[in-house]
Design a protein around this motif. Structure first.
Motif: not given
Length: 314
Positions: A135-139, A229-231, A128-131
């Protein structure tokens, strides 16, 4: 023994490789953990000259790499763990490889994303934590997302994430944003984006599997609030990748390499720096590419001054 080694493969390193290869210097380019640099984590690039309809960041970097290879640049994957910049020959320790020796060196290692450094952040990277929004928006389709930051990168990531999320909230520790006006206007006009300004993140909460909340403190009232929040996407800037130099080259207080004004020359003759590793002001793909060109030309002239091979100056 190499004539020149390029460390890093963003717009700066790849442009340097193109120029060096065309000069028949057969550069060895060392790719690190993020081949292609930050642009490989970017969606559409609208401000790189020559692309009136924009170009995807990964596509731009891949084309630059192919162009360098076409002219004879050699690429290898590895992590430079240590360098010895004393003497006339520079030595590089690269994980998984024998020691490399080179007469000149171009450093284009860029900068890495900064983290918040709050409880729960590291524990939830990848949960759930990203930079990296691209890369991760799709999820996060149909999910609530928080973007932390107030600069251009934060605004760009927030706008991009609205393609997937039901809501994107921008959290920034100051009341005013640092982003350029055009990027602020885009974010403020996006109906999916909400705001929590003048708020400092203090803790990431999860259910043990995924991020569930971000706890923030209102800087004006001192009161804490929990945002569901989810992310959480962290976009608060970058840190120059210069630790491997171990203080052998002059840097500023943050760690950016100091170059002689108007050049890419560092404090050590034969070592040149280009791109974001020495630029904390502009940090644009086009300025990085331009500095890569400068580094290559200056490196070529340096080699001409020290080398004569079969009666022909390099």
């Amino acid at each position: 023994m190499r004539q020149v080694v390029v460390v890093g493969t963003g717009p700066a390193g790849l442009t340097a490789a193109i120029y060096l290869a065309r000069a028949n210097l057969n550069p060895l380019v060392i790719e690190g953990n993020e081949p292609g640099g930050q642009l490989t984590l970017t969606t559409e690039v609208e401000n790189f000259p020559g692309f009136p309809d924009g170009v995807m960041g990964p596509e731009l970097m891949e084309n630059m790499r192919k162009q360098a290879e076409k002219f004879g640049a050699e690429f290898t994957r590895g992590w430079v763990s240590e360098v010895n910049l004393s003497g006339d020959v520079f030595k590089l320790q690269v994980d998984g490889m024998a020691e490399l020796k080179t007469k000149s060196l171009i450093i284009s290692t860029g900068a890495s994303a900064k983290m918040l450094g709050i409880p729960g952040e590291n524990d939830n990277i990848g949960r759930g934590v990203s930079t990296c929004a691209t890369c991760d928006g799709f999820f996060f389709r149909g999910k609530k997302i928080i973007v932390v930051g107030g600069g251009d990168s934060a605004m760009e990531e927030a706008n991009f994430l609205t393609k997937f999320a039901s809501e994107v909230r921008i959290v920034h520790r100051r009341a005013e944003l640092r982003a350029s006006k055009i990027m602020q206007d885009r974010a403020r006009s996006n109906p999916k984006i909400t705001w929590s300004l003048d708020c400092t993140p203090v803790e990431v909460n999860s259910d043990g599997k995924r991020v569930t909340r971000l706890k923030v403190k209102n800087n004006e009232t001192g009161l804490e609030e929990t945002l569901e929040t989810d992310g959480i996407f962290v976009a608060i800037g970058h840190r120059p990748n210069t630790a491997f130099l171990n203080g052998q080259i002059d840097t500023d207080d943050v760690g950016y390499i100091v170059v002689k004004p108007g050049t890419t020359e560092t404090s050590i003759p034969g070592v040149f720096a280009c791109g974001d590793v020495q630029d904390h002001k502009f940090r644009q793909a086009i300025t990085a590419a331009g500095s890569g060109c400068m580094a290559a030309l200056e490196c070529e002239r340096y080699l001409e001054s020290i080398e004569v091979h079969e009666g022909v100056a390099y």
